[in-house]
Each structure stands twice: as structure tokens, then as C-alpha cells.
Design an enzyme around this catalytic site. Structure first.
Site, PDB file in Angstrom:
ATOM      1  N   ILE A   1     -93.005 -21.990   4.132  1.00 32.37           N
ATOM      2  CA  ILE A   1     -92.138 -20.907   4.598  1.00 32.37           C
ATOM      3  C   ILE A   1     -90.944 -21.629   5.207  1.00 32.37           C
ATOM      4  CG2 ILE A   1     -93.481 -20.750   6.759  1.00 32.37           C
ATOM      5  CD1 ILE A   1     -92.649 -17.840   6.998  1.00 32.37           C
ATOM      6  N   SER A   2     -89.736 -21.246   4.791  1.00 34.57           N
ATOM      7  CA  SER A   2     -88.551 -22.004   5.202  1.00 34.57           C
ATOM      8  C   SER A   2     -88.318 -21.915   6.707  1.00 34.57           C
ATOM      9  CB  SER A   2     -87.316 -21.486   4.473  1.00 34.57           C
ATOM     10  OG  SER A   2     -87.447 -21.713   3.103  1.00 34.57           O
ATOM     11  N   GLN A   3     -87.571 -22.876   7.187  1.00 35.99           N
ATOM     12  CA  GLN A   3     -87.130 -22.900   8.578  1.00 35.99           C
ATOM     13  C   GLN A   3     -86.372 -21.585   8.859  1.00 35.99           C
ATOM     14  OE1 GLN A   3     -84.191 -25.917   8.834  1.00 35.99           O
ATOM     15  NE2 GLN A   3     -84.095 -25.965  11.066  1.00 35.99           N
ATOM     16  N   PRO A   4     -86.565 -20.962  10.034  1.00 41.05           N
ATOM     17  CA  PRO A   4     -85.910 -19.668  10.301  1.00 41.05           C
ATOM     18  C   PRO A   4     -84.397 -19.696  10.040  1.00 41.05           C
ATOM     19  CG  PRO A   4     -87.454 -20.184  12.050  1.00 41.05           C
ATOM     20  CD  PRO A   4     -87.431 -21.374  11.152  1.00 41.05           C
TER      21      PRO A   4
ATOM     22  N   ARG B   1     -92.373 -12.923  12.040  1.00 42.54           N
ATOM     23  CA  ARG B   1     -92.599 -14.153  11.257  1.00 42.54           C
ATOM     24  C   ARG B   1     -94.040 -14.663  11.390  1.00 42.54           C
ATOM     25  NH1 ARG B   1     -89.618 -18.710   8.995  1.00 42.54           N
ATOM     26  NH2 ARG B   1     -90.524 -20.688   9.621  1.00 42.54           N
TER      27      ARG B   1
END
Lengths: 227, 796
Positions: free
Chosen positions: A77-80, A51
Site C-alpha cells: 500500500i503506497s506511502q500516504p 487507512r
């Protein structure tokens, strides 16, 4: 138990090669498994994709934080956890054909590319799309096809798709995307402000029937009923 | 000092103009709340000038003329330099990224400092004049207030003619002219050098004014990212910067039905101050269907055929065209933005088949609430636009007065309905749920107060995957209409949420929800147990009222720990960022003000006569004045229907009349009795206004515009006149007893004015405007009271 073993094995292999593997391992265990994502292929993909390579240089140390991060051009970038949850919702498996609308950093495409080799992703912002294409290529995700263009029209040449993921959600679901979804296919769309995805929506197509289902990631207990 | 009054007048014009220009600038590049925060802190330059004068009083007074003139010129130079510097990477911050990237915090602090300097230099010159020439304070304060009044009106007027960057040139030039006018007879050369330098700065920057750099999260920024997207027109208007964007990828179809299979046409999009205002959808008088037919907004047309339609907040006329497509015989389109009306009437007329010239369409250029209060017609359908935005607005509009969404507005809509009339309200489904629940709570309370017993027979709701539309009918829905609603849902893949005979199962036939929170909430709202939901929900979903017209304010302080727990510390502020910003601002202002007020005491001493009086008296006056200003602007916004007219009327009326009061204050001896009496008169007037102003304004709302201006001035003039007396009178009182405290008093007044603005906004949200007026009266009461304390008020 099984998922934990898999994660452990992957982690062991990566220990010597990747300085961020511990953070990634921690991310998968504390942010993703702890919140109920169980699909082993998804977990393995999340454990594998670096990531930190998908965030701006000055955000690298926050890459594995439990939050979305800015990637420029008003995008995130979205939260994991959201990435993992959306991936699980799509039910990806080897051989399935998946379309992504809104490549962004390319992270979601990379996660899906760890599972299947038929990934098609469209980005409307050329700067983001070109950077993502380069990044995916450098990281070895050569089977992820990327196109700079308007996601509204989908990708007719490669349709129909088993799953579609719309990461740059719009005020409406483009009709061409519905028609490019296979019978029995699933589409996932996040709904929310850039730094706070509050809601995921799953669209399912069965014959002529199309239905949606809200999959709330955060539950509220709004009040206590009067006795 | 040379040409004291004209230079004071000009620097006052320039400073107030600059304040408004910065507000415009930040409204375009960021959001209103950040504008308010940055400018409030910059305005502490006023307080800081008092501190500096107190600390270096002897030297400054000795070189008073020189410093005063030089400060005015420096103020102008810094005003102009701020424009390009604000766009530079070092200073440019993004309100969204402040929480993520440390260098944005640094940029924010640098921006504070950058904008602080023009205010500081300007206020330093004014403060020096006041302190040095305290015997003339009445006429000097008159010039200061008149200048501020002119500056406000002047800038508001120019804003529709010039782009905001050009306004920087104007305000900077006025400040430099002020400095030139007050140039001392001796030691001119350094000032002339600085003036030349200033003119050079203005010339260099003015030749090619830098474009404003918008936050990457503004909708305009995002719309311009795809290739071939471009701004096709850009026009300054009194409502903001109006821009039209053409792009092959912009389309508008909110919550479109999944059964829609045609192409969604691309549209041009209108932006105001960088925020999307509306889409321009091609429409023809021959059209037999409309894109909105495939959204929940079409519900009222699916169940009835309304002939007379009132389209509130018509914006670019999409809903107006929708009504005409469904055979409406007359449509009244109410739109407050003059620029948008002109756009649809002229440039976009070919695309919309001259929609706003259509013989069946009447366009009303008023705020919808003002229109409702003036209009005596009755309608078959009153429709409101879609509330909120897809994905939520993160509370960015929390402090925007929305008089069109209050209980009083809903009641007026209800009373403007024919016997079979309907009101249609649509909102985005937000998560966590806020907007639809508050909208329904407003409807429910109003209907009950209007004597409707069985609410479920008068309210219908239909939900798509993303939107929900409530239709409220004056008459009970009949079985045919209920069947039509079901048929509409079935064909569009929508689900009924509220129907008189609804079954639980049919609520989620096409669009399932993870849990039944939404249905529990709306059922509770319509039940006798509404109060439980209103009290215990995590967000403030009590209906907005004219007293607290903040429909989009949902934050509840007591639930913040829970929200932090659920969303995490980093994410939760994005739920309701607007109100949080104002409170954070107020806290910052309190801390900095405290320091600025305490610092001079190191020089003038902690003990001594009148210090307590000075603090209370001038502090209370500063805060009280701003409380009054905020209340009046708000009240007259509803009266004039245009916030810009309200701000102009209040600013000019209040400041000019206060200026006249200040001039007249020279007639009063600066005695504790007079100080007490004048402040008490303000208290009496404010208490009367708290209770009688709104009813009077409502009663005279339908007067012609010119008469309304006169009415407004009749209200503002006496209050402004009396409010202008205590400050100069107090300075004279203090000047006769402790001259060393004069700059401290000036600083206290400046600091508390700024703090007062932020606190007045918070008080309005928490307590409502009547109580804000009463608090303002209380502050003047405190000023009055400070003159009754023997130790503070006795003669030396």
C-alpha cells in the site's frame, strides 16, 4: 488556510467515532499538506478514508506512518503522501470517470471514491481483488466497481476515462489504456521499487498527441557547478 | 580413533557441499546477498566449535571418539531437518520484510541458529580430531582439505543433475556415513540409534521433498500470482534453477513507445533462480518488423543498417531476432547460460523459428567478456542488453562482478568495431539517476583514452518515457544519420538526449522531466568537468574497471546521511540494499567472532605464553586464505568465462594442493624459522600474483579449454601447496608448547576465515582486486611477523 479549516472541520466530526482520527489528521498535516499537496478534495478524502482498514491486522499501528507497507503477495500500500499526490495529479472531481489498474488493498480506490462516484478498478491477483472488493463494500464504497482480470486491456465497456491511475506499474504502458483515455485525459504511473516510489509519471492525451511528464517526488542536488 | 582419515574426508566433503547447497537454496528463495549473510553467520559454527572444545576440552577429549562420531551423525541429521524447517512459517523470513515486521527478524535469527547447527557439529568433530591427534595434523589436514575440494567440485557437478532439495539428501547422507565410519568400538549403541534416527529423517523427508518457498518479492513469485500462470518446465543447471513460466498476462516490451497501437503479444518467460532471465517472443524468419522497433533499442537500426552484429548477453535471443529482422548478414549471439541456449535451441525452437539454428546466427556459450577477449572479428554493431530493471534493482546485484560493463570491456568492444561500427547500450531511467550516468561516464572515459576529441560527434542518445539508449560510433555521425535519429524520435514519441547539434528545447518535446538534472549530468560527463560530477554526486558513478568490476554498486558511505534525510530511515536502505547487507554481515560477524574468541580465555586464562602469537598467527592465516580464495575465484571467472568453472577450478585446485602441502608439512620441523619462511614464501607468491597474474591470464585467454585448465592449475598449485603448510605446522608448534590452546587456535582460524570472506568482498569493492591480493599478502606477512617477536616465538 482554507484547506486547514476543512481538515479541522472533518476532524471535529470524526473525533468521537474513529480512534485513528488523530493519527490521520496528523498524517494529512505533517506528511501531505507539509509537502505541498493543496487540493482540498484530495485532502478531505485522505482525511476521511480509514487507512488502517486497508492494511493487514499486524500493520495497523503503522498504518499512518510515512511509508509504504506490505499487504502480501509482493504488493504494497503506497506511502500516504504518494497516494495523495497521485490523486491530486489526476485532478478528480465529482462526475469524472476514473480507472485504476492494480486495486491492491483498495485504499487508492477508496480515496478516489470519496471524490467521484465513477470508479473502476482492476486487480489481477484474485486473492487481493476479492479482499479489496469485500473491504470496499463493508466500508460503504459501493460505487467503486472492481473486476478481477488483466489490467492490460483496461475496461472497454466503461471507456473512455477522464483519468487512469496505474498503481501496479509495468515495463510498458498498455496501448489499450492509451486508447481508453479521453481526449484531455490524464494517466498517472508510479515508477520505483516496492518500498521506495522514486518517480511519478504523468501521461497526457491531447488529440493525437501523447506526452509524458516525470513528476519527481524527491529532488536531488547532485553537485555544485564549477565556478 | 577409528578410520580417522576416511571419516574426516567424508565429513569435510559433506560440510563444503552443504555450504554450497545453502548458497543455491537462498539464491533461489531470496537473493544472493542474503544467502551470503545467512551462511556466513552459520559458518561461525566453526569458530564456535573451537570455543566449545576449549571450554570443555578435558571431557571432550576423554569421550573424543564417541563425541566425534555422534557429532558427524548429528550434523547430517540437522542438514536434512533444515530443509523442511526453513520452509516452515516460524523460520521463513523475507529479506524485504525484515525492516517492517518484527517476526521476520525473529525468523531470521532462528534461521541462523538452524543453519548454524550442522556446521557446528561437523566442525566439532573435525576440531576434536585435530586437537586429539595433533601429531598427525599434516595428514589429517590433508584429508580435510582434499575432502573440501572434492565436496566443492562434487556439488557443483551434481547441481546440474539434481534439484537443490535432492542435494540436501546427498550431503546429509555423506555426513551420516562419516559418523558410521568413525564409530568407536565401545559404546556403539547410542550412535547406532542416532544413525537409524538420521536415516529415518532422511527417508521421511526424502520421500516427498518439500518445495522451496520463494520470497513474495522474487519476480517468479509475482509472475505466478495471476490465474492460469504456471511453471511449464523446471530444470537444474550449473547456472541455477532454470524455469519457464506460461501465463496469459506476461508480456515484454521495455519502455514501449506510446505510439504503438497493436497488441503486445503474451510470451513465455524464463526465470533463473527465481529472477527473470528473459522472455521468449514468437519470431519468424519472414517477419519484417519487431516489437523492439518501438523501443529506444532500435536506434542503431534507425540510423544505419548494420550487417555484422555482435549480440552480447543474448539470453533468449530477442535482440538476435531483432538484428535478423533488420537484415543483418551475420549475428554472433553470446550467452553464458548453457541451459538457456539449450532451451532456445530445442524446446523453444518452434516458437522462435529455430533462431539459434539460423544459418546467419553463431551462438557462443561464453561469458561476453571472455568472448570479446578471444574474438578477433570486427562488427558493424555490438549491442548490450537493457541494463537494470524497471523501477530499479535496489542494489541487489551490487556485488556481482560485471566484467562486460567495465572500461576494459568497453575498450575491447571499441576495438572490435569496423570503421563505421557502433556500440549500443540501453538502460532503464532510474531515479535517482545512476545507471545511465555511469554507462555514459564509462563510454566517455574510454573514448577519450582512445583519442576521440569531440565526444559529442560520436555519441548519440535517445530517451523514451522509461529507457535511454546510447549509440557510440567509431566514425562521426553524418547529417543524414542525425536526421534519421530525429525522425525516429518523432515517430516514436521519443526525445533525443544527445546529438551533435542538439537544441535544449528538443530534449523534452514528448517526455518532459521535472528538472534538468539528467541533462546537466550527461552534459557534464561529456565536458571537461566530468570529475566534478564523479566526485560530488550522491552515488558512485565512476566507471567500473576490471579491478573493481561492480557496475551496479552505487553506494557512497559519505552520502548516507543525505540519503536518509531525503528518503527516510525506513526507505533509504532499499536504494542500495545489497552492499549494505554485506557490510551489516561483516559487522555481525566481527561482534560474534570477538565473543567466540574471547570466551575460551575464561577457561584457558587471559595470560600465558603464545596467546598473542596464537591469535595473530591463526587469525591471519584464516583471513588470508579466504582473501586469496575470493581473489582467485574472481580472476578465473574472467578467464574461464563461466563463474561455475572458475569456482570449481579454484576450490578444487587450491584446496587439493593445500592438502598436499599440508601432507608435506610433516617433513618440516615446527620451528619459528620454518613458520616464518613458509608464510614468507606465500607473501612473495601473492605479491607476484598481484601484478603478473592478470596480464598472464589475458595473454593465454584464447587457449583451448583443456590447456586453460592446465594453465590455471599451474598457477594455483604452487600457491595452494605453500598455503597448506603454515596451518598444520603452526598447530604442531602450538601442540608442543600449549596443548590447551589448540582448540582456541582452531576456533580463531574458523572465525577469521568467515570474517575474512566478508571483509575481502568489501575490500574488493572499495579498493580493487590487486589491493585485496596485497592485503592477503599482508595477512600472511603478519603471520610471518608473529614468529619474529621473541616473546611469542621463543622455545619454552
Amino acid at each position: 488556510m482554507i484547506s486547514s479549516l476543512i481538515i479541522l472541520l472533518v476532524a471535529l466530526v470524526q473525533t468521537q467515532t474513529d480512534p485513528f482520527h488523530r493519527e490521520r489528521d496528523l498524517m494529512v498535516r505533517t506528511q501531505i499538506i507539509a509537502r505541498g499537496v493543496r487540493d482540498t478534495t484530495t485532502l478531505r478524502a485522505m482525511q476521511t478514508v480509514p487507512r488502517h482498514q486497508f492494511v493487514p491486522a499486524d500493520q495497523k499501528r503503522s498504518a499512518y506512518d510515512d511509508s509504504p507497507l506490505p499487504i502480501g503477495y509482493g504488493q504494497t500500500i503506497s506511502q500516504p503522501y504518494i497516494v495523495a499526490y497521485m490523486t491530486e495529479l489526476l485532478r478528480p472531481s465529482p462526475g469524472k470517470r476514473i480507472l485504476e489498474i492494480g486495486t491492491g488493498s483498495g485504499y487508492q480506490a477508496a480515496v478516489l471514491a470519496e471524490i467521484t462516484d465513477s470508479i473502476y478498478t482492476i486487480e489481477i491477483i484474485p486473492q487481493l481483488g476479492n479482499a479489496a472488493a469485500q473491504r470496499l463494500k463493508e466500508l460503504g464504497y459501493r460505487h467503486a466497481s472492481i473486476k478481477i482480470g488483466d489490467g492490460y486491456y483496461g475496461w472497454e465497456e466503461h471507456a473512455p476515462f477522464d483519468a487512469i491511475i496505474v498503481t501496479a506499474a509495468a515495463e510498458f504502458i498498455p496501448p489499450p489504456l492509451i486508447s481508453q483515455l479521453k481526449d484531455g485525459g490524464r494517466m498517472v504511473i508510479p515508477v520505483g521499487s516496492p518500498f521506495l516510489v522514486q518517480q511519478l509519471m504523468l501521461v497526457e492525451k491531447r488529440g493525437n498527441q501523447i506526452s509524458t511528464r516525470s513528476v519527481m517526488t524527491v529532488r536531488f542536488v547532485p553537485f555544485t557547478r564549477a565556478k | 580413533m577409528k578410520r580417522l582419515h576416511p571419516s574426516l574426508l567424508l565429513i569435510s566433503i559433506s560440510i563444503l557441499a552443504y555450504q554450497i547447497i545453502l548458497m543455491y537454496t537462498f539464491s533461489i528463495t531470496q537473493w544472493y546477498h542474503f544467502a551470503s549473510m545467512v551462511i556466513s553467520i552459520a559458518l561461525l559454527g566453526f569458530g564456535a566449535s573451537g570455543t566449545v572444545i576449549a571450554l570443555a576440552r578435558t571431557w571432550l577429549l576423554k569421550h573424543g571418539e564417541f563425541v566425534c562420531s555422534l557429532s558427524m551423525v548429528c550434523s547430517g541429521i540437522m542438514m536434512m531437518l533444515a530443509l523442511p524447517l526453513m520452509q516452515a512459517d516460524l523460520f521463513r523470513f523475507d529479506s524485504h520484510l525484515v525492516l517492517f515486521e518484527p517476526h521476520h527478524v525473529l525468523s531470521l535469527v532462528l534461521t541462523y541458529l538452524l543453519l548454524f547447527t550442522p556446521f557446528f557439529f561437523g566442525a566439532l568433530s573435525i576440531g576434536l580430531i585435530f586437537v586429539k591427534e595433533v601429531k598427525q595434523i599434516g595428514s589429517l589436514y590433508f584429508a580435510n582439505l582434499i575432502g573440501s575440494g572434492i565436496g566443492g567440485v562434487f556439488t557443483v557437478g551434481l547441481s546440474s543433475l539434481l534439484f537443490v532439495q535432492q542435494l540436501f539428501v546427498v550431503s546429509a547422507s555423506v555426513a551420516i556415513v562419516a559418523g558410521l565410519l568413525s564409530m568407536p568400538r565401545q559404546n556403539k549403541r547410542p550412535i547406532i540409534v542416532v544413525v537409524v534416527l538420521g536415516l529415518g529423517v532422511i527417508g521421511v523427508i526424502g520421500v516427498k521433498l518439500p518445495p522451496l518457498q520463494l520470497s513474495q518479492y522474487k519476480s517468479l513469485s509475482k509472475s505466478l500470482l495471476p490465474p492460469q500462470s504456471k511453471i511449464v518446465s523446471s530444470e537444474p543447471t550449473s547456472h541455477g534453477l532454470l524455469q519457464v513460466v506460461s501465463s496469459p498476462t506476461l508480456r515484454y516490451a521495455p519502455g514501449l513507445s506510446l505510439s504503438y497501437q497493436k497488441e503486445v503479444p503474451r510470451q513465455e518467460t524464463v526465470f533463473n533462480n527465481g529472477d527473470r532471465y528473459g522472455a521468449i517472443i514468437a519470431w519468424s524468419r519472414r517477419d519484417t518488423n519487431h516489437l523492439l522497433d518501438f523501443t529506444t533499442l532500435a536506434l542503431p537500426y534507425a540510423i544505419r543498417q548494420p550487417a555484422r552484429v555482435l549480440d552480447l548477453f543474448a539470453a533468449t535471443g530477442i535482440s538476435t531476432a531483432h538484428a535478423l529482422t533488420h537484415g543483418a548478414r551475420s549475428v554472433t549471439a553470446v550467452e553464458p547460460h548453457t541451459g538457456v541456449i539449450d532451451l532456445i535451441r530445442h524446446e523453444c525452437a518452434p516458437l522462435t523459428d529455430s533462431l539459434f539454428h539460423h544459418p546467419l546466427v553463431t551462438v557462443s556459450n561464453l561469458d561476453p567478456r571472455t568472448h570479446l577477449m578471444k574474438d578477433t572479428s570486427h562488427y558493424d554493431l555490438i549491442q548490450l542488453p537493457l541494463i537494470d530493471a524497471f523501477g530499479g534493482t535496489m542494489g541487489l546485484f551490487a556485488l556481482k562482478e560485471q566484467y562486460g560493463m567495465t572500461k576494459e570491456a568497453m575498450r575491447e568492444m571499441w576495438n572490435r568495431l569496423n570503421a563505421e561500427g557502433m556500440i549500443s547500450i540501453s538502460t532503464w531511467m532510474d531515479f535517482p539517476l545512476r545507471n545511465p550516468i555511469k554507462a555514459l561516464a564509462t563510454i566517455a572515459e574510454v573514448l577519450e583514452e582512445e583519442g576521440i576529441v569531440e565526444l559529442s560527434n560520436h555519441i548519440m542518445a535517445v530517451r523514451s518515457w522509461g529507457t535511454v539508449t546510447f549509440v557510440v560510433s567509431r566514425s562521426r555521425f553524418n547529417p543524414d544519420e542525425i536526421a534519421a535519429a530525429r525522425e525516429f524520435c518523432s515517430s516514436m514519441l521519443f526525445d533525443p538526449a544527445l546529438l551533435p547539434d542538439i537544441a535544449t528545447r528538443e530534449r523534452v518535446l514528448h517526455n518532459a522531466m521535472t528538472d534538468d538534472t539528467f541533462f546537466i549530468l550527461i552534459d557534464f560527463i561529456l565536458s571537461g568537468h566530468r570529475e566534478i560530477v564523479l566526485d560530488r554526486y550522491d552515488f558512485d558513478i565512476r566507471p567500473a574497471t576490471d579491478e573493481r568490476p561492480f557496475f551496479s554498486q552505487f553506494l557512497r558511505w559519505r552520502t548516507i546521511p543525505h540519503l536518509r534525510e531525503v528518503y527516510g530511515d525506513q526507505a533509504f536502505p532499499f536504494l542500495e540494499i545489497g552492499y549494505l547487507v554485506v557490510v551489516v554481515t561483516a559487522l555481525q560477524l566481527l561482534v560474534i567472532s570477538f565473543l567466540l574468541i574471547v570466551l575460551p580465555l575464561l577457561k584457558i586464562g587471559w595470560r600465558g605464553r603464545h596467546k598473542g602469537w596464537t591469535l595473530f598467527y591463526f587469525g591471519a592465516l584464516g583471513a588470508g586464505f579466504m582473501f586469496v580464495e575470493i581473489v582467485l575465484i574472481n580472476r578465473f571467472t574472467l578467464y574461464f568465462g563461466q563463474p561455475i568453472h572458475a569456482a570449481a577450478a579454484v576450490l578444487s585446485g587450491l584446496l587439493v594442493c593445500a592438502g598436499i602441502g599440508s601432507y608435506a608439512s610433516a617433513r618440516f620441523a615446527p620451528t619459528p624459522k620454518n613458520l616464518r619462511t613458509t608464510t614468507l614464501v606465500v607473501v612473495a607468491l601473492l605479491l607476484a600474483y598481484a601484478f603478473f597474474l592478470m596480464p598472464f591470464l589475458e595473454a593465454t585467454l584464447s587457449l583451448p579449454f583443456g590447456l586453460k585448465i592446465l594453465t590455471a592449475l599451474a598457477f594455483i598449485a604452487p600457491l595452494g601447496f605453500v598455503m597448506g603448510i603454515p596451518f598444520p605446522l603452526g598447530l604442531r608448534f602450538l601442540g608442543g608448547r600449549s596443548e590447551a590452546q589448540l582448540p582456541w587456535a582452531w576456533g580463531i582460524n574458523g572465525c577469521l576465515s568467515v570474517v575474512g570472506t566478508a571483509l575481502a568482498l568489501i575490500a574488493a569493492v572499495e579498493l580493487g582486486f590487486v589491493l585485496v591480493t596485497i592485503i592477503a599478502a599482508g595477512l600472511y606477512g603478519l603471520a610471518s611477523l608473529s614468529n619474529t617477536i621473541p616473546r611469542w616465538s621463543r622455545q619454552p
